[in-house]
Design a protein around this motif. Structure first.
Motif, PDB file in Angstrom:
ATOM      1  N   GLN A  25      23.053  68.016  80.014  1.00 33.06           N
ATOM      2  CA  GLN A  25      22.964  67.471  81.365  1.00 33.06           C
ATOM      3  C   GLN A  25      22.062  66.246  81.393  1.00 33.06           C
ATOM      4  O   GLN A  25      22.392  65.233  82.020  1.00 33.06           O
ATOM      5  CB  GLN A  25      22.432  68.523  82.339  1.00 33.06           C
ATOM      6  N   LYS A  26      20.924  66.338  80.724  1.00 39.53           N
ATOM      7  CA  LYS A  26      19.997  65.208  80.703  1.00 39.53           C
ATOM      8  C   LYS A  26      20.596  64.014  79.951  1.00 39.53           C
ATOM      9  O   LYS A  26      20.467  62.861  80.392  1.00 39.53           O
ATOM     10  CB  LYS A  26      18.671  65.625  80.071  1.00 39.53           C
ATOM     11  N   ALA A  27      21.270  64.299  78.834  1.00 45.20           N
ATOM     12  CA  ALA A  27      21.901  63.213  78.079  1.00 45.20           C
ATOM     13  C   ALA A  27      23.007  62.562  78.904  1.00 45.20           C
ATOM     14  O   ALA A  27      23.151  61.322  78.916  1.00 45.20           O
ATOM     15  CB  ALA A  27      22.464  63.752  76.761  1.00 45.20           C
ATOM     16  N   PHE A  28      23.779  63.379  79.599  1.00 49.21           N
ATOM     17  CA  PHE A  28      24.841  62.856  80.444  1.00 49.21           C
ATOM     18  C   PHE A  28      24.272  62.007  81.574  1.00 49.21           C
ATOM     19  O   PHE A  28      24.833  60.953  81.935  1.00 49.21           O
ATOM     20  CB  PHE A  28      25.655  64.022  81.002  1.00 49.21           C
ATOM     21  N   ALA A  29      23.151  62.449  82.153  1.00 50.22           N
ATOM     22  CA  ALA A  29      22.505  61.685  83.218  1.00 50.22           C
ATOM     23  C   ALA A  29      22.044  60.318  82.708  1.00 50.22           C
ATOM     24  O   ALA A  29      22.159  59.308  83.411  1.00 50.22           O
ATOM     25  CB  ALA A  29      21.319  62.463  83.784  1.00 50.22           C
ATOM     26  N   VAL A  30      21.532  60.279  81.484  1.00 46.89           N
ATOM     27  CA  VAL A  30      21.092  59.004  80.901  1.00 46.89           C
ATOM     28  C   VAL A  30      22.280  58.069  80.686  1.00 46.89           C
ATOM     29  O   VAL A  30      22.217  56.870  80.990  1.00 46.89           O
ATOM     30  CB  VAL A  30      20.349  59.253  79.569  1.00 46.89           C
ATOM     31  N   ILE A  31      23.387  58.624  80.174  1.00 42.81           N
ATOM     32  CA  ILE A  31      24.591  57.810  79.946  1.00 42.81           C
ATOM     33  C   ILE A  31      25.107  57.236  81.261  1.00 42.81           C
ATOM     34  O   ILE A  31      25.420  56.042  81.365  1.00 42.81           O
ATOM     35  CB  ILE A  31      25.669  58.647  79.248  1.00 42.81           C
ATOM     36  N   LEU A  32      25.185  58.091  82.279  1.00 43.83           N
ATOM     37  CA  LEU A  32      25.656  57.623  83.580  1.00 43.83           C
ATOM     38  C   LEU A  32      24.683  56.619  84.195  1.00 43.83           C
ATOM     39  O   LEU A  32      25.102  55.675  84.880  1.00 43.83           O
ATOM     40  CB  LEU A  32      25.859  58.800  84.530  1.00 43.83           C
TER      41      LEU A  32
END
Length: 463
Positions: free
Chosen positions: A343-350
């Protein structure tokens, strides 16, 4: 071009069908489902067409097929948004007892809206005639430009909110303590809302029953009252556990037997109270279940050593055997470790994608091309699939951000989107908004892409 289309179109159709089955309430008529499904499919087709349009422009290949699909998708959404959907929406919201009366009520409700749109269109037509020599797009192009103006102006604000809110929410929700506080507050809020909806539903039933009791069997309005009585009986049969409680009569609640319009109002209020109660009940149960599952996850993580790094659920019996033990371990790793980090990695990508979109929007006017998406599309060169994927991913993210903001604002005031409890009126209003914003979002994205040599896509030429 056709490879991407052959893959994306079946996926789009499947996504529309699954989404409708997930959100549509049990009382939604089939013609409403068909209308909403077609509107969503046409809207998503516009978004899918953009990468194909970019590819044909880059390669200079034939654009006949693209032009046809643009016209079909765009004018389908245009007619649905401004004519068909508002009429069906008013028809579904009306409480009248015959098809003719419901249509009359719908047309009457939309008359002011159509009058305003018609006046604006007349002014635009006059301006077009005055500036005819300087305008080379024709009436069709002018109509498309006018219809896109609303979406471009409001869509910019909706997009900006979504670009910041979505990554931020995903990052914050990865924090269990924060998510637990949010869910606790939401459960308490939904409990109060559910209690109010229960009260309103009980009041509506009590008023309908009291009106029926005071009406004579020979009353001219008795056939209408019988329809409402059958409606109440069916509602109570469908949910025997519901018991009207606390229902009370207000000062003007016995004035519904004056004419057919007042009876239609009574029927409409009863249907609305019924839909609102079960919508609130569904949202409350969903929120409670999410809070309980999160509590399960936190407990499993805190007692991971005692449980042998296995997930122990409060909602099912423990698995047995070697395979069951392995599945419990996999579930623990996913729920307690991997999902939080992903979730945190996805938030950074977005977040990075949001920054790239904002940079591209802020540098539209300068002659230097600072759009990362434009640079990426040029970098992949003549590789068809890569070009279309490089265009599709950021465009879809822009759509998600815009629709996220639109739904957040709309759900506070106009409609609701609840799994398996969304009413016909809400579905139609949502499909109208989706169809209304698809072309402006696509046009906005095309402005972020500079294809070189002043090349223009098919959509830009006919906008």
């Amino acid at each position: 071009m056709w490879v991407f289309y052959l893959i994306s179109l079946p996926l789009t159709l499947g996504m529309v069908v699954v989404t409708l089955r997930y959100f549509a309430g049990p009382a939604v008529p089939r013609y409403v489902v068909a209308t909403v499904g077609y509107a969503w499919f046409c809207s998503l087709s516009i978004i899918i067409l953009v990468p194909a349009d970019i590819w044909t422009t880059l390669t200079g290949s034939a654009k006949g097929g693209i032009g046809f699909f643009w016209s079909w998708s765009y004018w389908s959404t245009f007619i649905l948004t401004w004519a068909v959907v508002p009429t069906i929406q008013g028809y579904e919201d009306a409480g009248d007892f015959t098809v003719k009366e419901r249509l009359k009520t719908s047309i009457h409700m939309n008359l002011l809206f159509y009058s305003i749109v018609g006046a604006i269109g007349l002014i635009g037509l006059i301006l077009l005639l005055i500036m005819h020599r300087a305008w080379d797009g024709g009436i069709v192009g002018f109509a498309m430009a006018c219809s896109n103006t609303f979406g471009l102006v409001t869509g910019a604000f909706l997009l900006g909110f979504g670009l910041s809110e979505i990554p931020r929410n995903i990052w914050k929700n990865a924090d269990w303590s924060h998510r637990q506080k949010v869910l606790s507050h939401r459960v308490a809020k939904m409990a109060v809302k559910l209690d109010g909806a229960h009260q309103e539903y009980s009041n509506a039933i009590v008023v309908a029953q009291a009106t029926s009791n005071q009406m004579s069997k020979r009353d001219l309005l008795r056939p209408y009252m019988d329809i409402i009585d059958n409606m109440v009986a069916q509602m109570l049969r469908e949910d025997p556990s519901f018991k009207p409680s606390g229902g009370r009569l207000g000062e003007n609640d016995m004035d519904y037997d004056t004419d057919d319009k007042s009876m239609a109002t009574l029927r409409r209020q009863l249907r609305r109270a019924h839909e609102e109660y079960y919508r609130c009940k569904s949202e409350y149960m969903t929120c409670v279940m999410e809070a309980l599952k999160l509590e399960d996850t936190i407990k499993n993580y805190e007692h991971r050593d005692a449980n042998g790094w296995k997930y122990v659920s409060s909602f099912r019996e423990s698995r047995s055997g070697t395979l069951g033990s392995l599945l419990d371990t996999i579930e623990f790793i996913w729920c307690c470790i991997l999902r939080k980090q992903l979730q945190k990695a996805f938030a950074v990508i977005l977040g990075c994608m949001s920054a790239a979109i904002l940079l591209a929007e802020a540098t539209l006017l300068p002659s230097v091309d600072l759009s990362l998406f434009s640079i990426l599309i040029k970098a992949v060169g003549k590789q068809e699939v890569l070009v279309q994927v490089a265009a599709f991913v950021p465009l879809m993210y822009m759509c998600v951000c815009t629709y996220y903001s639109l739904f957040k604002i709309g759900m506070l005031m106009f409609y609701s989107l609840t799994p398996r409890q969304t009413s016909s009126v809400s579905l139609l209003m949502i499909c109208s908004m989706v169809a209304r914003y698809a072309p402006p979002i696509s046009y906005n994205f095309l402005n972020l892409i500079r294809l070189g040599d002043n090349a223009k896509t098919t959509f830009e030429k006919v906008k």
